[in-house]
Write a protein that holds these residues in place. Sequence first.
Motif, PDB file in Angstrom:
ATOM      1  N   ARG A 255       0.825  -1.217   0.000  1.00 49.50           N
ATOM      2  CA  ARG A 255       0.000   0.000   0.000  1.00 49.50           C
ATOM      3  C   ARG A 255       0.857   1.264   0.000  1.00 49.50           C
ATOM      4  O   ARG A 255       0.341   2.374  -0.078  1.00 49.50           O
ATOM      5  CB  ARG A 255      -0.942   0.004   1.203  1.00 49.50           C
ATOM      6  N   ALA A 256       2.189   1.101   0.081  1.00 46.50           N
ATOM      7  CA  ALA A 256       3.078   2.260   0.182  1.00 46.50           C
ATOM      8  C   ALA A 256       3.451   2.807  -1.191  1.00 46.50           C
ATOM      9  O   ALA A 256       3.638   2.060  -2.152  1.00 46.50           O
ATOM     10  CB  ALA A 256       4.346   1.880   0.949  1.00 46.50           C
ATOM     11  N   LYS A 257       3.567   4.134  -1.282  1.00 47.75           N
ATOM     12  CA  LYS A 257       4.114   4.788  -2.456  1.00 47.75           C
ATOM     13  C   LYS A 257       5.640   4.789  -2.333  1.00 47.75           C
ATOM     14  O   LYS A 257       6.180   5.112  -1.258  1.00 47.75           O
ATOM     15  CB  LYS A 257       3.608   6.231  -2.563  1.00 47.75           C
ATOM     16  N   VAL A 258       6.313   4.444  -3.420  1.00 46.48           N
ATOM     17  CA  VAL A 258       7.771   4.297  -3.389  1.00 46.48           C
ATOM     18  C   VAL A 258       8.419   5.316  -4.319  1.00 46.48           C
ATOM     19  O   VAL A 258       8.071   5.407  -5.496  1.00 46.48           O
ATOM     20  CB  VAL A 258       8.208   2.868  -3.793  1.00 46.48           C
ATOM     21  N   LEU A 259       9.389   6.071  -3.766  1.00 47.47           N
ATOM     22  CA  LEU A 259      10.164   7.039  -4.533  1.00 47.47           C
ATOM     23  C   LEU A 259      11.609   6.546  -4.627  1.00 47.47           C
ATOM     24  O   LEU A 259      12.178   6.075  -3.641  1.00 47.47           O
ATOM     25  CB  LEU A 259      10.131   8.411  -3.837  1.00 47.47           C
ATOM     26  N   CYS A 260      12.205   6.654  -5.810  1.00 45.98           N
ATOM     27  CA  CYS A 260      13.604   6.255  -6.021  1.00 45.98           C
ATOM     28  C   CYS A 260      14.450   7.500  -6.268  1.00 45.98           C
ATOM     29  O   CYS A 260      14.080   8.354  -7.082  1.00 45.98           O
ATOM     30  CB  CYS A 260      13.724   5.322  -7.230  1.00 45.98           C
ATOM     31  N   THR A 261      15.574   7.584  -5.581  1.00 40.79           N
ATOM     32  CA  THR A 261      16.467   8.724  -5.771  1.00 40.79           C
ATOM     33  C   THR A 261      17.909   8.296  -5.513  1.00 40.79           C
ATOM     34  O   THR A 261      18.179   7.147  -5.162  1.00 40.79           O
ATOM     35  CB  THR A 261      16.058   9.906  -4.861  1.00 40.79           C
ATOM     36  N   TYR A 262      18.839   9.230  -5.680  1.00 43.29           N
ATOM     37  CA  TYR A 262      20.261   8.903  -5.547  1.00 43.29           C
ATOM     38  C   TYR A 262      20.652   8.686  -4.079  1.00 43.29           C
ATOM     39  O   TYR A 262      20.147   9.365  -3.179  1.00 43.29           O
ATOM     40  CB  TYR A 262      21.118  10.021  -6.137  1.00 43.29           C
ATOM     41  N   HIS A 263      21.584   7.775  -3.877  1.00 45.00           N
ATOM     42  CA  HIS A 263      22.085   7.483  -2.532  1.00 45.00           C
ATOM     43  C   HIS A 263      22.969   8.647  -2.063  1.00 45.00           C
ATOM     44  O   HIS A 263      23.694   9.251  -2.866  1.00 45.00           O
ATOM     45  CB  HIS A 263      22.901   6.185  -2.566  1.00 45.00           C
ATOM     46  N   PRO A 264      22.939   8.984  -0.772  1.00 43.94           N
ATOM     47  CA  PRO A 264      23.799  10.070  -0.278  1.00 43.94           C
ATOM     48  C   PRO A 264      25.282   9.864  -0.579  1.00 43.94           C
ATOM     49  O   PRO A 264      26.007  10.849  -0.818  1.00 43.94           O
ATOM     50  CB  PRO A 264      23.533  10.065   1.232  1.00 43.94           C
ATOM     51  N   SER A 265      25.773   8.619  -0.558  1.00 43.21           N
ATOM     52  CA  SER A 265      27.189   8.385  -0.881  1.00 43.21           C
ATOM     53  C   SER A 265      27.478   8.739  -2.339  1.00 43.21           C
ATOM     54  O   SER A 265      28.585   9.191  -2.671  1.00 43.21           O
ATOM     55  CB  SER A 265      27.579   6.928  -0.608  1.00 43.21           C
ATOM     56  N   SER A 273      24.484  16.330  -8.414  1.00 40.26           N
ATOM     57  CA  SER A 273      23.196  15.616  -8.388  1.00 40.26           C
ATOM     58  C   SER A 273      22.365  15.955  -7.158  1.00 40.26           C
ATOM     59  O   SER A 273      21.225  15.475  -7.029  1.00 40.26           O
ATOM     60  CB  SER A 273      23.430  14.102  -8.441  1.00 40.26           C
ATOM     61  N   LYS A 274      22.887  16.781  -6.268  1.00 42.89           N
ATOM     62  CA  LYS A 274      22.119  17.149  -5.075  1.00 42.89           C
ATOM     63  C   LYS A 274      20.833  17.878  -5.436  1.00 42.89           C
ATOM     64  O   LYS A 274      19.800  17.725  -4.781  1.00 42.89           O
ATOM     65  CB  LYS A 274      22.972  18.031  -4.147  1.00 42.89           C
ATOM     66  N   LYS A 275      20.898  18.675  -6.501  1.00 43.79           N
ATOM     67  CA  LYS A 275      19.694  19.413  -6.912  1.00 43.79           C
ATOM     68  C   LYS A 275      18.594  18.462  -7.371  1.00 43.79           C
ATOM     69  O   LYS A 275      17.395  18.733  -7.170  1.00 43.79           O
ATOM     70  CB  LYS A 275      20.033  20.421  -8.014  1.00 43.79           C
ATOM     71  N   ASP A 276      18.993  17.317  -7.977  1.00 42.59           N
ATOM     72  CA  ASP A 276      17.990  16.328  -8.404  1.00 42.59           C
ATOM     73  C   ASP A 276      17.323  15.680  -7.195  1.00 42.59           C
ATOM     74  O   ASP A 276      16.097  15.474  -7.181  1.00 42.59           O
ATOM     75  CB  ASP A 276      18.641  15.249  -9.268  1.00 42.59           C
ATOM     76  N   VAL A 277      18.105  15.388  -6.183  1.00 42.74           N
ATOM     77  CA  VAL A 277      17.540  14.800  -4.970  1.00 42.74           C
ATOM     78  C   VAL A 277      16.609  15.805  -4.279  1.00 42.74           C
ATOM     79  O   VAL A 277      15.545  15.414  -3.777  1.00 42.74           O
ATOM     80  CB  VAL A 277      18.676  14.341  -4.016  1.00 42.74           C
ATOM     81  N   TRP A 278      17.004  17.056  -4.291  1.00 40.51           N
ATOM     82  CA  TRP A 278      16.150  18.054  -3.672  1.00 40.51           C
ATOM     83  C   TRP A 278      14.810  18.170  -4.404  1.00 40.51           C
ATOM     84  O   TRP A 278      13.757  18.306  -3.762  1.00 40.51           O
ATOM     85  CB  TRP A 278      16.860  19.408  -3.636  1.00 40.51           C
ATOM     86  N   GLU A 279      14.826  18.074  -5.722  1.00 37.42           N
ATOM     87  CA  GLU A 279      13.569  18.070  -6.472  1.00 37.42           C
ATOM     88  C   GLU A 279      12.725  16.848  -6.104  1.00 37.42           C
ATOM     89  O   GLU A 279      11.495  16.942  -6.001  1.00 37.42           O
ATOM     90  CB  GLU A 279      13.855  18.083  -7.982  1.00 37.42           C
TER      91      GLU A 279
END
Length: 292
Positions: A255-265, A273-279
């Motif tokens: 039932r959960a919505k899943v978002l995929c983004t870049y790993h902090p490492s 790529s920080k700006k992409d994660v912020w978006e």
Amino acid sequence: MDRPQRIALQHLESLRRAGVRGLRRSAVGGPTGPAVPVAGPNPPRRADSAERRPSPPVPEPSRPAERPAAALPAAAHSPAHSEPSAVPARPKFDVPSDPASLAPDDRRAALAAVCDAVKGCRLCRELAETRTQTVFGVGNAEAKILFVGEAPGADEDRQGEPFVGRAGQLLNDIITACRLTREEIYICNILKCRPPGNRNPSDAEAANCREFLEAQIKIVDPDYIVCWGAIATRNLLGKTESVGKLRGRFFQYGRAKVLCTYHPSYLLRNPSSKKDVWEDMKFFRRDMGVVL
């Protein structure tokens, strides 16, 4: 015929009558003399004559018996005699059938039971032999948001908590920017043990840990899951595309919505790529009704 020959023939004749069939060569002519038959040129021969059946050798009574090879100590350590290594048992634990109805204390107790099972797990031999400790998960047992990373690193292996190194500090900054606290989130990894050298988890290792991850998700029962990095995304959702192609939209897990983004490492190596994660964070929080 001279006298010595007559005496010899008479002696041989007397031996023949006594039943002697032949004499050793040395008894008559010495080592090089011919063998002399006692009964004349054509003596009768029995089919079962002792000449055709040599007597069995007599063992030496004073000779000690040899130890059998199987009884030698080295045989017990021979690879041919080694027992096959036992396959580690899969840890057992119970997951409530309806976690949504659990009280907070019951959720924490259910997570603690799974955590104990993880501590005793030895399904991945290399990881079990090289880990300092297992790294299960931390945070709110009733969290609406669940973060999933890939595997513990050296700092996590030492402290027993996910995301505590440099990447963890960057994650804390992202959490703060999203107007959240770490205590509001439940944080875990695909793997509960650190792979040696911080290598990527193998498919077999991820499969061995899968039931622990599924138990955590089921017990916490979050509204949102954030997969940090390609390994978390692939193992949770089965997606093989790059994070760059999967980010910016929701997928479904239970039932959960899943978002995929870049790993902090990854962000530490690729700050652009920080700006992409912020978006991605603004997109995710906006769905929760929070504008950043």
